[in-house]
Motif scaffolding. Structure first.
Motif, PDB file in Angstrom:
ATOM      1  N   MET A   1      44.529  16.684 -30.726  1.00  0.00           N
ATOM      2  CA  MET A   1      43.949  15.741 -29.961  1.00  0.00           C
ATOM      3  C   MET A   1      42.722  15.623 -30.656  1.00  0.00           C
ATOM      4  N   ASN A   2      42.318  14.292 -30.956  1.00  0.00           N
ATOM      5  CA  ASN A   2      40.866  14.104 -31.675  1.00  0.00           C
ATOM      6  C   ASN A   2      39.595  14.334 -30.729  1.00  0.00           C
ATOM      7  N   PRO A   3      38.726  14.854 -31.227  1.00  0.00           N
ATOM      8  CA  PRO A   3      37.361  15.255 -30.487  1.00  0.00           C
ATOM      9  C   PRO A   3      36.728  13.769 -29.920  1.00  0.00           C
ATOM     10  N   ILE A   4      36.175  14.103 -28.961  1.00  0.00           N
ATOM     11  CA  ILE A   4      35.391  12.933 -28.297  1.00  0.00           C
ATOM     12  C   ILE A   4      34.074  12.766 -28.828  1.00  0.00           C
ATOM     13  N   ASP A   5      33.635  11.707 -29.462  1.00  0.00           N
ATOM     14  CA  ASP A   5      32.480  11.436 -30.066  1.00  0.00           C
ATOM     15  C   ASP A   5      31.141  11.085 -29.006  1.00  0.00           C
ATOM     16  N   LEU A   6      29.973  11.733 -29.308  1.00  0.00           N
ATOM     17  CA  LEU A   6      28.981  11.770 -28.377  1.00  0.00           C
ATOM     18  C   LEU A   6      27.808  11.774 -29.068  1.00  0.00           C
ATOM     19  N   VAL A   7      26.731  11.172 -28.603  1.00  0.00           N
ATOM     20  CA  VAL A   7      25.510  10.924 -29.050  1.00  0.00           C
ATOM     21  C   VAL A   7      24.588  11.802 -28.088  1.00  0.00           C
ATOM     22  N   LEU A   8      23.652  12.439 -28.910  1.00  0.00           N
ATOM     23  CA  LEU A   8      22.730  13.289 -27.781  1.00  0.00           C
ATOM     24  C   LEU A   8      21.264  12.916 -28.153  1.00  0.00           C
ATOM     25  N   VAL A   9      20.588  12.681 -26.814  1.00  0.00           N
ATOM     26  CA  VAL A   9      19.362  11.803 -26.818  1.00  0.00           C
ATOM     27  C   VAL A   9      18.292  12.817 -26.230  1.00  0.00           C
ATOM     28  N   GLU A  10      17.646  13.366 -27.019  1.00  0.00           N
ATOM     29  CA  GLU A  10      16.737  14.570 -26.403  1.00  0.00           C
ATOM     30  C   GLU A  10      15.181  14.487 -27.179  1.00  0.00           C
ATOM     31  N   ASP A  11      14.171  14.588 -26.704  1.00  0.00           N
ATOM     32  CA  ASP A  11      12.881  14.462 -27.698  1.00  0.00           C
ATOM     33  C   ASP A  11      12.430  15.823 -28.061  1.00  0.00           C
ATOM     34  N   ASP A  12      12.794  16.652 -27.093  1.00  0.00           N
ATOM     35  CA  ASP A  12      12.533  18.224 -27.687  1.00  0.00           C
ATOM     36  C   ASP A  12      13.531  18.787 -28.736  1.00  0.00           C
ATOM     37  N   PRO A  13      13.208  19.095 -29.849  1.00  0.00           N
ATOM     38  CA  PRO A  13      13.952  19.590 -30.867  1.00  0.00           C
ATOM     39  C   PRO A  13      14.686  20.983 -30.516  1.00  0.00           C
ATOM     40  N   MET A  14      13.746  21.762 -29.846  1.00  0.00           N
ATOM     41  CA  MET A  14      14.541  23.138 -29.337  1.00  0.00           C
ATOM     42  C   MET A  14      15.673  22.916 -28.225  1.00  0.00           C
ATOM     43  N   VAL A  15      15.433  21.729 -27.539  1.00  0.00           N
ATOM     44  CA  VAL A  15      16.381  21.684 -26.431  1.00  0.00           C
ATOM     45  C   VAL A  15      17.787  20.805 -27.232  1.00  0.00           C
ATOM     46  N   MET A  16      17.464  19.892 -28.006  1.00  0.00           N
ATOM     47  CA  MET A  16      18.368  19.244 -28.813  1.00  0.00           C
ATOM     48  C   MET A  16      19.392  20.557 -29.456  1.00  0.00           C
ATOM     49  N   GLU A  17      18.637  21.290 -29.850  1.00  0.00           N
ATOM     50  CA  GLU A  17      19.645  22.534 -30.770  1.00  0.00           C
ATOM     51  C   GLU A  17      20.327  23.191 -29.579  1.00  0.00           C
ATOM     52  N   VAL A  18      19.515  23.516 -28.512  1.00  0.00           N
ATOM     53  CA  VAL A  18      20.257  24.409 -27.765  1.00  0.00           C
ATOM     54  C   VAL A  18      21.628  23.651 -27.082  1.00  0.00           C
ATOM     55  N   ASN A  19      21.282  22.285 -26.699  1.00  0.00           N
ATOM     56  CA  ASN A  19      22.473  21.457 -26.214  1.00  0.00           C
ATOM     57  C   ASN A  19      23.692  21.246 -27.260  1.00  0.00           C
ATOM     58  N   GLU A  20      23.268  21.075 -28.454  1.00  0.00           N
ATOM     59  CA  GLU A  20      24.366  20.876 -29.483  1.00  0.00           C
ATOM     60  C   GLU A  20      25.174  22.124 -29.472  1.00  0.00           C
ATOM     61  N   GLY A  21      24.357  23.277 -29.613  1.00  0.00           N
ATOM     62  CA  GLY A  21      25.216  24.687 -29.640  1.00  0.00           C
ATOM     63  C   GLY A  21      26.193  24.780 -28.393  1.00  0.00           C
ATOM     64  N   PHE A  22      25.575  24.247 -27.370  1.00  0.00           N
ATOM     65  CA  PHE A  22      26.703  24.321 -26.094  1.00  0.00           C
ATOM     66  C   PHE A  22      27.969  23.478 -26.217  1.00  0.00           C
TER      67      PHE A  22
END
Length: 231
Positions: A1-22
């Protein structure tokens, strides 16, 4: 099954990194684009047309609701999950009216975004390779996503002092997503509350007949009280 493409929109780099890790930990999704501003977010969404966008509301240039409104105005077939610290009722209602598939309030636990993305994956797959849907299919599909209904709408009177409507909605939705009885400790962990606070919301929902209390007895130790949503 192909992965679902998503875009992350977040101005805080640390939060962006945490969300991407999740997201990587959950699996089944691919971060195809990231943006720290609303302007860049719109450019990426217009170019990539991702199936899903995880969108913050507080951005340095645009409000996330403005971005959501513009995506809908352009008719871009992208689903939105809002992850934000915004808790005011007007913002929550605006997000729901523009058709977000979930609304997660910061700070949140891994379990909450895990539930949101797994629900979305199940929801999304229901539409693939289908020309039409019958009523039974549609009813089953709608139940996958968090309820748009505020449980306090069915509860008479004002909330007791110290209880907040938006937190009540979070507790209610967390229980509804689980579909099984949960202890106050599990609810507290999942929603990000102190256990005593979670118990107050659960007791309030029970009093107003929105949840039922189930007592489970083990072979040893104290009985465990679990709260289950009333459908």
């Amino acid at each position: 099954m192909n992965p679902i493409d998503l875009v992350l929109v977040e101005d805080d780099p640390m939060v962006m990194e945490v969300n991407e890790g999740f997201i990587k930990r959950i699996g089944g999704f691919r971060v195809c684009g990231k943006a720290k501003t609303g302007k860049r977010a719109l450019e990426i969404i217009q170019e990539l047309r991702p199936r899903l966008v995880i969108l913050d509301i507080y951005l340095p240039d645009f409000n996330g609701i403005q971005i959501l409104r513009e995506i809908r105005r352009q008719g871009i077939p992208t689903d939105i999950i809002l992850i934000t610290a915004a808790q005011d009722v007007a913002t929550v209602q605006a997000g729901l009216r523009f058709g977000v598939v979930d609304y997660i309030i910061k700070p949140f636990k891994f379990e909450r975004i895990n539930t949101a993305l797994n629900n979305y994956r199940t929801y999304s797959e229901q539409f693939r390779n289908r020309g039409e849907m019958n009523q039974e299919d549609l009813d089953r599909l709608i139940k996958i996503l968090p309820s748009r209904e505020n449980p306090s709408n069915r509860i008479r009177g004002e909330l007791p002092k110290g209880l907040r409507e938006i937190t009540l909605q979070q507790v209610y939705n967390f229980l509804k997503e689980s579909r099984v009885g949960l202890s106050a400790e599990v609810v507290a962990e999942g929603v990000g509350l102190a256990r005593v606070t979670a118990r107050r919301y659960l007791e309030y929902l029970e009093k107003n007949e929105r949840v039922i209390l189930e007592t489970q007895y083990g072979s040893v130790g104290r009985p465990i009280n679990k709260y289950k949503i009333v459908f």
